[in-house]
Enzyme design. Structure first.
Site, PDB file in Angstrom:
ATOM      1  N   ARG A   1      56.464  78.085 -16.248  1.00  0.00           N
ATOM      2  CA  ARG A   1      56.558  78.040 -14.781  1.00  0.00           C
ATOM      3  C   ARG A   1      57.946  78.542 -14.376  1.00  0.00           C
ATOM      4  O   ARG A   1      58.955  77.990 -14.824  1.00  0.00           O
ATOM      5  CB  ARG A   1      56.342  76.605 -14.299  1.00  0.00           C
ATOM      6  CG  ARG A   1      56.656  76.433 -12.841  1.00  0.00           C
ATOM      7  CD  ARG A   1      56.318  75.035 -12.305  1.00  0.00           C
ATOM      8  NE  ARG A   1      56.721  74.978 -10.918  1.00  0.00           N
ATOM      9  CZ  ARG A   1      57.692  74.215 -10.423  1.00  0.00           C
ATOM     10  NH1 ARG A   1      58.345  73.367 -11.197  1.00  0.00           N
ATOM     11  NH2 ARG A   1      57.993  74.265  -9.151  1.00  0.00           N
TER      12      ARG A   1
ATOM     13  N   HIS B   1      61.539  78.262  -4.544  1.00  0.00           N
ATOM     14  CA  HIS B   1      62.241  77.138  -5.179  1.00  0.00           C
ATOM     15  C   HIS B   1      63.669  77.123  -4.627  1.00  0.00           C
ATOM     16  O   HIS B   1      64.637  77.313  -5.352  1.00  0.00           O
ATOM     17  CB  HIS B   1      62.212  77.282  -6.704  1.00  0.00           C
ATOM     18  CG  HIS B   1      62.511  76.012  -7.459  1.00  0.00           C
ATOM     19  ND1 HIS B   1      61.682  75.510  -8.448  1.00  0.00           N
ATOM     20  CD2 HIS B   1      63.549  75.153  -7.377  1.00  0.00           C
ATOM     21  CE1 HIS B   1      62.213  74.398  -8.938  1.00  0.00           C
ATOM     22  NE2 HIS B   1      63.352  74.150  -8.303  1.00  0.00           N
TER      23      HIS B   1
ATOM     24  N   GLU C   1      58.802  71.228  -4.067  1.00  0.00           N
ATOM     25  CA  GLU C   1      59.432  70.024  -3.524  1.00  0.00           C
ATOM     26  C   GLU C   1      59.917  70.176  -2.084  1.00  0.00           C
ATOM     27  O   GLU C   1      61.129  70.104  -1.813  1.00  0.00           O
ATOM     28  CB  GLU C   1      60.606  69.609  -4.416  1.00  0.00           C
ATOM     29  CG  GLU C   1      60.214  69.315  -5.847  1.00  0.00           C
ATOM     30  CD  GLU C   1      61.337  68.687  -6.661  1.00  0.00           C
ATOM     31  OE1 GLU C   1      62.458  68.603  -6.145  1.00  0.00           O
ATOM     32  OE2 GLU C   1      61.087  68.263  -7.797  1.00  0.00           O
TER      33      GLU C   1
ATOM     34  N   ASN D   1      56.006  66.833  -9.805  1.00  0.00           N
ATOM     35  CA  ASN D   1      57.282  66.705 -10.514  1.00  0.00           C
ATOM     36  C   ASN D   1      57.611  65.224 -10.571  1.00  0.00           C
ATOM     37  O   ASN D   1      57.685  64.561  -9.533  1.00  0.00           O
ATOM     38  CB  ASN D   1      58.402  67.444  -9.785  1.00  0.00           C
ATOM     39  CG  ASN D   1      58.197  68.953  -9.781  1.00  0.00           C
ATOM     40  OD1 ASN D   1      57.289  69.463 -10.446  1.00  0.00           O
ATOM     41  ND2 ASN D   1      59.026  69.665  -9.038  1.00  0.00           N
TER      42      ASN D   1
ATOM     43  N   TYR E   1      60.251  62.313 -12.191  1.00  0.00           N
ATOM     44  CA  TYR E   1      61.478  61.987 -12.919  1.00  0.00           C
ATOM     45  C   TYR E   1      61.714  60.481 -13.042  1.00  0.00           C
ATOM     46  O   TYR E   1      62.172  60.004 -14.061  1.00  0.00           O
ATOM     47  CB  TYR E   1      62.693  62.625 -12.225  1.00  0.00           C
ATOM     48  CG  TYR E   1      62.714  64.124 -12.392  1.00  0.00           C
ATOM     49  CD1 TYR E   1      63.284  64.698 -13.518  1.00  0.00           C
ATOM     50  CD2 TYR E   1      62.139  64.965 -11.444  1.00  0.00           C
ATOM     51  CE1 TYR E   1      63.293  66.078 -13.703  1.00  0.00           C
ATOM     52  CE2 TYR E   1      62.142  66.344 -11.617  1.00  0.00           C
ATOM     53  CZ  TYR E   1      62.726  66.892 -12.750  1.00  0.00           C
ATOM     54  OH  TYR E   1      62.709  68.248 -12.929  1.00  0.00           O
TER      55      TYR E   1
ATOM     56  N   GLU F   1      57.055  69.457 -13.512  1.00  0.00           N
ATOM     57  CA  GLU F   1      58.412  69.166 -14.002  1.00  0.00           C
ATOM     58  C   GLU F   1      58.458  67.735 -14.491  1.00  0.00           C
ATOM     59  O   GLU F   1      57.901  66.833 -13.847  1.00  0.00           O
ATOM     60  CB  GLU F   1      59.478  69.298 -12.898  1.00  0.00           C
ATOM     61  CG  GLU F   1      59.770  70.705 -12.487  1.00  0.00           C
ATOM     62  CD  GLU F   1      60.827  70.801 -11.380  1.00  0.00           C
ATOM     63  OE1 GLU F   1      61.719  69.913 -11.306  1.00  0.00           O
ATOM     64  OE2 GLU F   1      60.754  71.749 -10.593  1.00  0.00           O
TER      65      GLU F   1
HETATM   66  C1  BGC Z   1      63.986  70.440  -8.960  1.00  0.00           C
HETATM   67  C2  BGC Z   1      64.816  71.184  -9.975  1.00  0.00           C
HETATM   68  C3  BGC Z   1      65.968  70.304 -10.436  1.00  0.00           C
HETATM   69  C4  BGC Z   1      65.387  69.067 -11.088  1.00  0.00           C
HETATM   70  C5  BGC Z   1      66.413  68.091 -11.624  1.00  0.00           C
HETATM   71  C6  BGC Z   1      63.800  68.974  -9.255  1.00  0.00           C
HETATM   72  O1  BGC Z   1      64.079  68.243  -8.110  1.00  0.00           O
HETATM   73  O2  BGC Z   1      62.774  71.097  -8.719  1.00  0.00           O
HETATM   74  O3  BGC Z   1      65.243  72.387  -9.426  1.00  0.00           O
HETATM   75  O4  BGC Z   1      66.831  70.974 -11.292  1.00  0.00           O
HETATM   76  O5  BGC Z   1      64.596  68.379 -10.181  1.00  0.00           O
HETATM   77  O6  BGC Z   1      67.194  67.582 -10.603  1.00  0.00           O
END
Ligand code: BGC
Length: 456
Positions: A83, A127, A172, A297, A299, A357
């Protein structure tokens, strides 16, 4: 002799995509090469005080010149998907008007090289790097941006849809509005309560207009990428529960509700108060286009409490003292990935989902030592999140692929080069690439279609 080894619990479907993700401004470098126009990030990063240590994307990972080696790296690791995003200002230097053929040719060559190695490209159209010429006209605050974006998208569809099967419109949108227009920590650096809803609405209209353009001639699949962070109330108290609903509406439902359900979550009007506009009903017809998949995405999560001091949400996260946190101070919480995937499936009618992501910044040295880079925390992060993704599959989520963030250490926006998210280490002095232990681990997982998650 009978084989007594138990089969792995973690086998993924044959057609599952195993990839990594990057974005143009974060890795390419050479921002003005071959006739490219200036982007808002090029400008933002050069303004003192915006990016840590004054870092810019001028060189980044030099991917604009080293792309062939980088595709070779992916192949070496066994990935079957990649991607990446297209820089709007390389293709249309002024954001609108004449195409820059040399800019477009870069992505054309990249797509061919990927396909040659059996790696499926997934293109992100936006992006975060906006042509500066459009920024000068108000950027995401100007309603005309919906058709500027659709026209730009159309150029890419025309050139690449014969070979690219997976497209995403916006990466995002929440971060674009919250970071760029509410808190001013990302380009364009505005800090204003009135702007985020307008920018959000225009991002959604632009998304819808690009999907409409795609339906007119595109042959494959198109979706949107959102960052989701499950919100868990810090207590059962009424105030914490209400704060959690606000935080969830603002971050998780603000974009997906209009796309799938044709309306905004009702909490938003309360959050923005007088700054919440009255939207024309017909806009929701543009926004509420059927899409083919959602990119998620993921995290971290947030444990949320009522907090009168936090503007404008009146909600904040409670740090979990016993948990592991990454270098960006995000709690490691794999279970949240299963939860959020199940939530999307339930709320929006079980659409196909890609994890577009997932990854973590942990400390790695600037130069790779002789014996390679050991990054056990990142390996553990990846293992636990892939297991959590598998749990979602078992619960019936239509999960089609996983993209590690990121292939390479890269320009982490306002943090500059101080946070390393790569599974491949980049020495910024020599541009030497060194796969970390996490890359080797991922490679094993891919080769066994997940079975290696059992023993790892
Ligand atoms: C984004 C990336 C960023 C990653 C880590 C996401 O919010 O799409 O561009 O590097 O998180 O912060």
């Amino acid at each position: 002799m009978a084989d007594t080894a138990k089969p792995s619990r973690f086998v993924f479907p044959d057609a599952f995509l195993w990839g990594s993700a990057t974005s143009a401004y974060q890795i390419e470098g050479s921002p003005l090469a071959d006739g490219a126009g200036v982007s808002n990030w090029h400008r933002f990063a050069r303004t003192p005080g915006h990016v840590r240590d004054g870092d810019t994307g001028d060189l980044a990972c030099d991917h604009y010149r080293r792309w062939r080696d980088d595709v070779g790296l992916m192949r070496g690791l066994g990935m079957n998907a990649y991607r990446f995003s297209v820089s709007w200002s390389r293709v249309l230097p002024e954001g609108r008007g004449p195409v820059n053929p040399r800019g477009l040719a870069f992505y054309d060559r990249l797509v061919d090289a990927l396909l040659e190695y059996g790696i499926a490209p997934m293109i992100t159209l936006y992006h975060w790097d906006l042509p500066a010429a459009l920024d000068d006209r108000g950027g995401w605050l100007n309603p005309d941006i919906a058709h500027w974006f659709a026209d730009y998208a159309q150029e890419l569809f025309r050139k690449l849809d014969d070979r690219v099967r997976l497209w995403t419109t916006i990466n995002e949108p929440w971060v674009v509005t919250d970071g760029g227009h509410l808190h001013g920590v990302l380009a364009p650096g505005h800090r204003c309560l009135h702007e985020p809803p307008i920018a959000a609405h225009n991002l959604l209209r632009a998304h819808g207009a690009a999907v409409q353009a795609y339906r007119a001639g595109g042959k494959h699949e198109i979706g949107i990428v959102v960052n989701l962070e499950p919100k868990y109330a810090a207590s059962n108290g009424e105030e914490d529960v209400a704060a959690t609903a606000r935080a969830d509406a603002y971050m998780n439902r603000q974009f997906l509700d209009p796309v799938f359900l044709g309306r905004y979550p009702e909490e938003l009007a309360g959050i923005f108060g007088d700054a919440w506009p009255h939207w024309p009903a017909e806009d929701f017809e543009t926004i509420n286009q059927g899409i083919d998949f959602v990119g998620v995405n993921y995290y971290t999560r947030s444990v949320t409490q009522h907090d009168a001091q936090t503007w404008p949400l009146r909600a904040s996260g409670v740090r979990q003292r016993r948990a592991t946190h990454t270098e960006t101070q995000w709690e490691v919480y794999p279970r949240g990935l299963t939860d959020v995937l199940e939530w999307v499936a339930e709320r929006y009618g079980n659409p196909p989902i890609y994890i577009t992501e997932n990854g973590a910044a942990f400390y790695d040295p600037p130069t790779a030592p002789e014996g390679g880079i050991e990054d056990p925390l990142r390996v553990a992060y990846m293992r636990e999140h892939l297991r959590a993704a598998h749990a979602a599959l078992e619960r019936g989520v239509d999960l089609r692929g996983y993209f590690a963030w990121s292939l390479l250490d890269n320009f982490e926006w306002a943090h500059g080069y101080s946070k390393r998210f790569g599974i491949v280490h980049v020495d910024y002095t020599t541009q030497q690439r060194t796969p970390k232990a996490s890359a080797r681990f991922y490679s094993k997982v891919i080769a066994t279609r997940g079975a290696a998650l059992e023993t790892a």
